[in-house]
Structures are given as C-alpha cells and as structure tokens.
Design a protein around this motif. Structure first.
Motif, PDB file in Angstrom:
ATOM      1  N   GLU A 459       0.815  -1.225   0.000  1.00  0.00           N
ATOM      2  CA  GLU A 459       0.000   0.000   0.000  1.00  0.00           C
ATOM      3  C   GLU A 459       0.841   1.264   0.000  1.00  0.00           C
ATOM      4  O   GLU A 459       0.324   2.360  -0.197  1.00  0.00           O
ATOM      5  N   GLY A 460       2.147   1.145   0.281  1.00  0.00           N
ATOM      6  CA  GLY A 460       3.010   2.316   0.329  1.00  0.00           C
ATOM      7  C   GLY A 460       2.584   3.273   1.438  1.00  0.00           C
ATOM      8  O   GLY A 460       2.386   2.862   2.582  1.00  0.00           O
ATOM      9  N   LEU A 461       2.431   4.538   1.098  1.00  0.00           N
ATOM     10  CA  LEU A 461       1.998   5.532   2.070  1.00  0.00           C
ATOM     11  C   LEU A 461       0.555   5.321   2.497  1.00  0.00           C
ATOM     12  O   LEU A 461       0.095   5.917   3.468  1.00  0.00           O
ATOM     13  N   GLY A 462      -0.153   4.467   1.787  1.00  0.00           N
ATOM     14  CA  GLY A 462      -1.525   4.137   2.175  1.00  0.00           C
ATOM     15  C   GLY A 462      -1.602   3.040   3.214  1.00  0.00           C
ATOM     16  O   GLY A 462      -2.697   2.633   3.606  1.00  0.00           O
ATOM     17  N   TYR A 463      -0.457   2.552   3.693  1.00  0.00           N
ATOM     18  CA  TYR A 463      -0.430   1.492   4.702  1.00  0.00           C
ATOM     19  C   TYR A 463      -1.123   1.966   5.977  1.00  0.00           C
ATOM     20  O   TYR A 463      -0.875   3.079   6.468  1.00  0.00           O
ATOM     21  N   ALA A 464      -1.992   1.122   6.524  1.00  0.00           N
ATOM     22  CA  ALA A 464      -2.785   1.501   7.699  1.00  0.00           C
ATOM     23  C   ALA A 464      -1.951   1.388   8.969  1.00  0.00           C
ATOM     24  O   ALA A 464      -1.366   0.341   9.252  1.00  0.00           O
ATOM     25  N   VAL A 465      -1.915   2.468   9.708  1.00  0.00           N
ATOM     26  CA  VAL A 465      -1.222   2.508  10.999  1.00  0.00           C
ATOM     27  C   VAL A 465      -2.260   2.317  12.096  1.00  0.00           C
ATOM     28  O   VAL A 465      -3.305   2.976  12.097  1.00  0.00           O
ATOM     29  N   ARG A 466      -1.988   1.420  13.020  1.00  0.00           N
ATOM     30  CA  ARG A 466      -2.926   1.182  14.106  1.00  0.00           C
ATOM     31  C   ARG A 466      -2.862   2.295  15.144  1.00  0.00           C
ATOM     32  O   ARG A 466      -1.966   3.144  15.123  1.00  0.00           O
ATOM     33  N   ASP A 467      -3.804   2.252  16.059  1.00  0.00           N
ATOM     34  CA  ASP A 467      -3.872   3.265  17.107  1.00  0.00           C
ATOM     35  C   ASP A 467      -2.545   3.354  17.849  1.00  0.00           C
ATOM     36  O   ASP A 467      -1.980   2.342  18.276  1.00  0.00           O
ATOM     37  N   ARG A 468      -2.032   4.572  17.967  1.00  0.00           N
ATOM     38  CA  ARG A 468      -0.755   4.866  18.633  1.00  0.00           C
ATOM     39  C   ARG A 468       0.421   4.142  17.987  1.00  0.00           C
ATOM     40  O   ARG A 468       1.437   3.892  18.625  1.00  0.00           O
ATOM     41  N   GLY A 469       0.271   3.771  16.729  1.00  0.00           N
ATOM     42  CA  GLY A 469       1.360   3.139  16.011  1.00  0.00           C
ATOM     43  C   GLY A 469       1.732   1.776  16.545  1.00  0.00           C
ATOM     44  O   GLY A 469       2.913   1.397  16.560  1.00  0.00           O
ATOM     45  N   ALA A 470       0.731   0.999  16.962  1.00  0.00           N
ATOM     46  CA  ALA A 470       0.995  -0.298  17.590  1.00  0.00           C
ATOM     47  C   ALA A 470       1.684  -1.275  16.650  1.00  0.00           C
ATOM     48  O   ALA A 470       2.364  -2.199  17.108  1.00  0.00           O
ATOM     49  N   ASN A 471       1.513  -1.095  15.337  1.00  0.00           N
ATOM     50  CA  ASN A 471       2.146  -2.010  14.382  1.00  0.00           C
ATOM     51  C   ASN A 471       3.460  -1.462  13.828  1.00  0.00           C
ATOM     52  O   ASN A 471       3.958  -1.920  12.811  1.00  0.00           O
ATOM     53  N   LEU A 472       4.026  -0.447  14.495  1.00  0.00           N
ATOM     54  CA  LEU A 472       5.321   0.106  14.113  1.00  0.00           C
ATOM     55  C   LEU A 472       6.293  -0.030  15.280  1.00  0.00           C
ATOM     56  O   LEU A 472       5.883  -0.015  16.447  1.00  0.00           O
ATOM     57  N   SER A 473       7.577  -0.146  14.958  1.00  0.00           N
ATOM     58  CA  SER A 473       8.585  -0.194  16.012  1.00  0.00           C
ATOM     59  C   SER A 473       8.842   1.214  16.553  1.00  0.00           C
ATOM     60  O   SER A 473       8.376   2.210  15.975  1.00  0.00           O
TER      61      SER A 473
END
Length: 569
Positions: A459-473
């Motif tokens: 999705e590139g920049l369309g990638y869904a970020v979870r609440d408070r960025g839970a799926n990001l380091s």
C-alpha cells in the motif's frame, strides 16, 4: 462554524449559561416543535372526548349521517396525531443532534487549547464531556417542547373534566401539582447523584486513556497488572455510583407511575360515582374514563421532565468545567516579521538560568544540553507549554515577542517537534501530512529515512497505521514523527532528540538529509547526537541551564573536554 456560533472560554461561566445558549440558539425549531407536539397532545386528548360525544349521540338516537361525520372527525383527529408527532419529533431531533454536535465541537476545540496548569482536566475526561455530556445537554431542546405539550394535554383534560364536573377538574389540577411537587424533590437528588456519577465515569475514562498511552512501558517493567488493579478501583467506584443513580431513577420512575395511576384511578372512580348519582351522563362517563386513562401518558411524560432537566443541568455543569477553563496564555495580535530568526534573551525558568542565544534566519543550530531537564524546559518554553508570563526574560520569533503573537501565526511560523513521538490511527500519509496540504511529503519521507517502511508494504503511504502506532517499532514511529515535522516545512523548526531510537548509520543519513532539506530555513536541533551536532552550522552548549560554549562540533571537540565526554559515543 464561526466563533459566535459556539460560546467558549470565559464567557461560559456555568451550566446555566450553556443551557440558555442552547435554548436561544434553537428557539425557532423549538417553537415549531412545540406547536406540532402541542397539536399532537391536543389531538390525542380529543380522541376520548370525541368517543364520549359519539356514545352520547348514539344513546340519544342521533342520525346515522351525523354519526358518520363524527367518525370522520375522529379519523381526522387520528391523522393529526400521527403527522404532528412525526414532523414535530423530526424537527426537535434534528435540532437536538445539531446542538449536540455544536457542543462536541466546542469541547473538542477547547480541549485542544492549552489551559492553566492548575485545572485538572485529563484527556479521558474531556472525551466523556465531549460525548455523553454534550448529548445529554442537548436533550434540553426536546425536553422543553415535550414539557409544554404535556402541559397542554393536562390543561385540556382538566378544563374538559371541569366542564363535566368542577370537582373532577379540580382533582386533575390539584393532583398534577402534588405529583410535580413530590417528584421535583427527588429530581434534585437525581441531578446531584448524576453529576457525581459523570465525574467518576470521566475519571475512569481518563485512567484507561492513560493506561493505553503507557501500555508499552507498563509491559516492559511488568507493571500492567498493578495498573489494571488501579483502573479496576476507579471503575468500581464509577459502577457503585451508577448503581446509586439507577436505584434513585428506579424509585423516581416507580413513584411517578404510581402517583399518575393513582390520580387516573381517582378520576375514574369519582366519575363513576357521579354517574351513579345521576350528575353526569353515560357519554360523559365514557369521556371522563377515557381522559383518565389517557392522562397517564402525558402525566408520565410531564413528571419525567424535571429529572431530564436536572440531568441536562448536571451535564452542562460538566461541560462548563472545560469551556470555562482559563487559557494558559492570552494570545497577542502581532505576526512574526519577515526577518525570521529566533532569539532567547535572559530566560530563567526552572533549570534554565539567564539563558541567552540567537539563531539567524536560515541557520541550522544544534543545542547540546548536558542536563535533560534543561532541554525539556527549553522545549516547553518554545512550544508555549510554559506561557511567557511564567518565566523571566523574552523569546522573540521574527523580531516579535512570543507573547505578542497570534496563536495562528505562531503555529504557522514555528513548529516544535517534541521527543515523545505521537502516532495516530490512519495511514502513513495521513500521519505525515494530517492536513493534506503539504507539497513535501515525498521529500520528508525520504529525509526521515522512512522509505524502508513505505517499501515494506504494497500500500506504500496508504499502509494503515494502528492506534498509537501499535504495528510500528519505536524507531519507525520516531522517523514517522520526524517526517511529519519536515513535511510541515515551517519557517522555524525545533527538533528535540529526533534520532534517539535509530541506529548510528541511519542517524548519519538523517542528519545529512535534514541539513539538505532545511537549507535556507531556520532549524534548531536539541540533541546529543554526534551526527546531528556535526551537521549543524553551529553548536550551542548548555550546562546547568546556561550557555557555556559555542562553536562547530569539531571545534568544541578539540577544545572542550566536558563536551567530549558528553557527546562522544
């Protein structure tokens, strides 16, 4: 929505003013709704009256044609009941939902503005006020017309019964006054208990909001269970208060129904007694019994209104806590000058001691603060978290005192990106460019070294970020926050520890990219990162809250042993 549409700030001093504003703003809709609901109640009252007339007419041997006309009239009355209720409630509910929206926006707007630090308003509480309390306050738009229309029904019933028999009419009016007097006492208790309940529920909401925000560190040191126990205690208090409110509401509803039924029974029995005496006819008895049975519904509605008014008042008082909260600072009227640049002159606040330095327009300056508290306080001063009247000295932006600038011009001119990197639910693009107006999204993503995160997902920049960025380091969230600050492209950008969660190689690349992307713009980086310090045009050293050195990174490394120890890795 204009500022005149929603009264916020010092003008809203209490819940009564909020209710008066809501009523004044919806006077037209309430008038139309009241007229239609009055027609509805009047038409419903006319049903038992017409039935009594029809029975009386039939008993006297009236003509079939006249009876047909009476039945046609009854049909028209029923149509009036249906359509007046339909359109009346449509008008009132539209006004209700619109008013609730206005207050939700007002509370949200006020909640986003800095308020005085001695005001104990947590984000979870503001959320509760902006939802439940806003809705319950707006209910006053429906409550008043329904109250008036119910009164119309009671008055018509009382007058008709008084025409049949004066004692019957007196019984209705006296009974209604007695019922309302008894219930008004209980409604005050409901209002007081509801206010306490709303406060406790708001506290519970604030607690769970804080827990979610700190979930990662809580898991890290094993404190999640203790935090859960803390929330359970607060939630249990809210539950107990809710039970108290439910119990009082149950008593209120039961008492109201009992009193209303008692009044209806008294009217029915008295009408029956008068019929046996021959004082009224069979048709009048049918009319009186029908009105007595019908009276239960408007009386029920009428008697519940004080309770809803007290709940609306309690919710309005809760909203006033937010809307009347004094601002942290009074904004000025000036805008930054075209010269740009940042000046800090003789600022003393907390760990800062007579701090003086300046940043020329277009310069990239790094500030190496040996004490983290001094760095945090400087960020607080520049971001207006600490208002100008709370410290000594002056901060100038574009040759204008910080205190004299409008909030809008300051936010557009100066952006302070804090070390705690907030990430929101949405897409990567929406996090980088929340307003959707930036022309430097791609450059900012590249400069912040966020391209690897974008490339990881189809999705590139369309990638869904979870609440408070839970799926990001942690490093990805930090780079996302940096990309957002760079994409905003303000005249002056202040970055506080923007690379603490990235590796040394990535840090070197980010330092070079920030320097290149911000060329010609004023940038201040508060950091101890050697890479960022080396990329800066000049480094200002802060020790014990004051400037103790200045020069390029390499100059300071060559002559200042304290600097070497502080920044060497």
């Amino acid at each position: 929505m204009t500022n005149t549409e929603v009264r916020t700030g010092p003008e809203v001093r209490c819940g009564k003013e909020i209710l008066r504003t809501a009523l004044r703003r919806n006077a037209g809709a309430m008038t139309s709704g009241t007229l239609l609901m009055g027609c509805y109640q009047a038409a419903e009252t006319a049903v038992p009256i017409l039935l009594g007339v029809i029975v009386e007419y039939a008993l006297r041997g009236g003509e079939v044609g006249s009876l047909g006309l009476a039945l046609l009239g009854l049909g028209l009355v029923m149509a009036t009941v249906s359509y007046s209720w339909r359109f009346g409630m449509r008008i009132l509910q539209k006004a209700n939902t619109t008013e609730a929206h206005r207050w939700r926006v007002a509370v949200a707007d006020r909640g986003l503005q800095p308020v005085a630090r001695d005001i104990d308003l947590k984000s979870g509480e503001v959320l509760t006020v902006a939802t439940e309390d806003a809705d319950q306050t707006a209910d006053i738009i429906e409550v008043v017309p329904l109250l008036v229309s119910s009164l119309v029904s009671v008055v018509i019933t009382g007058v008709v019964l008084a025409v049949i028999s004066v004692p019957l009419g007196v019984l209705v009016f006296a009974g209604t006054v007695t019922i309302l007097t008894v219930l008004s006492v209980l409604s005050r208790r409901i209002g007081a208990n509801t206010q306490v309940q709303q406060a406790k529920v708001a506290r519970a909401g604030a607690k769970v909001s804080d827990l979610i925000a700190g979930l990662r560190p809580l898991h890290g040191f094993g404190g999640s269970y203790a935090a859960f126990r803390s929330y359970r205690r607060v939630s249990t208090e809210a539950k107990r208060q809710s039970i108290v409110v439910a119990r009082v509401n149950g008593v209120y509803a039961g008492l109201a129904l009992a009193l209303n039924s008692l009044l209806a029974a008294a009217v029915t029995l008295w009408a029956g007694y008068l019929t046996f005496q021959g004082s009224i006819t069979i048709g009048q008895l049918v009319m009186a019994v029908g009105l007595a049975q019908f009276l239960i519904e408007p009386l029920k509605l009428f008697s519940e209104m004080p309770k809803y008014i007290m709940i609306a008042r309690a919710s309005a008082d809760r909203m006033a806590l937010v809307l009347a909260a004094p601002p942290r600072l009074t904004p000025g009227t000036e805008v930054p000058g075209p010269e740009g640049g940042l000046e800090v002159e003789s600022v003393s606040c907390g760990p800062l001691r007579d701090l003086t330095f300046s940043v020329r327009p277009g310069e990239l300056v790094a500030i190496a603060a040996y004490q983290p508290q001094a760095a945090a306080e400087l960020v607080s001063v520049l971001s207006l978290e600490t208002p100008p009247d709370a410290y000594e000295g002056v901060v100038r932006v574009g040759k204008q005192d910080l205190a004299s600038l409008t909030i809008e011009s300051l936010r557009a001119f100066l952006l302070v990106n804090p070390s705690h990197h907030e990430v929101f639910a949405g897409t990567l693009r929406e996090n980088v460019d929340p307003a959707g107006t930036s022309t430097k999204v791609d450059e900012a993503v590249s400069a912040a070294m966020l391209t690897d995160v974008v490339a990881l997902h189809a999705e590139g920049l369309g990638y869904a970020v979870r609440d408070r960025g839970a799926n990001l380091s942690g490093g990805q969230r930090q780079r996302l926050s940096l990309a957002r600050a760079l994409a905003a492209d303000p005249e002056i950008l202040v970055l506080h520890d923007p690379t603490t969660a990235v590796d040394a190689v990535t840090e070197q690349l980010i330092a070079r990219n920030v320097r290149d992307l911000r060329r010609g713009r004023t940038t201040v980086v508060i950091t101890s990162s050697p890479a960022l310090l080396d990329a800066a045009d000049r480094v200002i050293v802060l020790d014990d809250g004051a400037v103790t050195g200045e020069g390029t990174h390499r100059e300071l490394l060559g002559r200042d042993s304290s600097y070497q120890l502080a920044v060497a890795r």
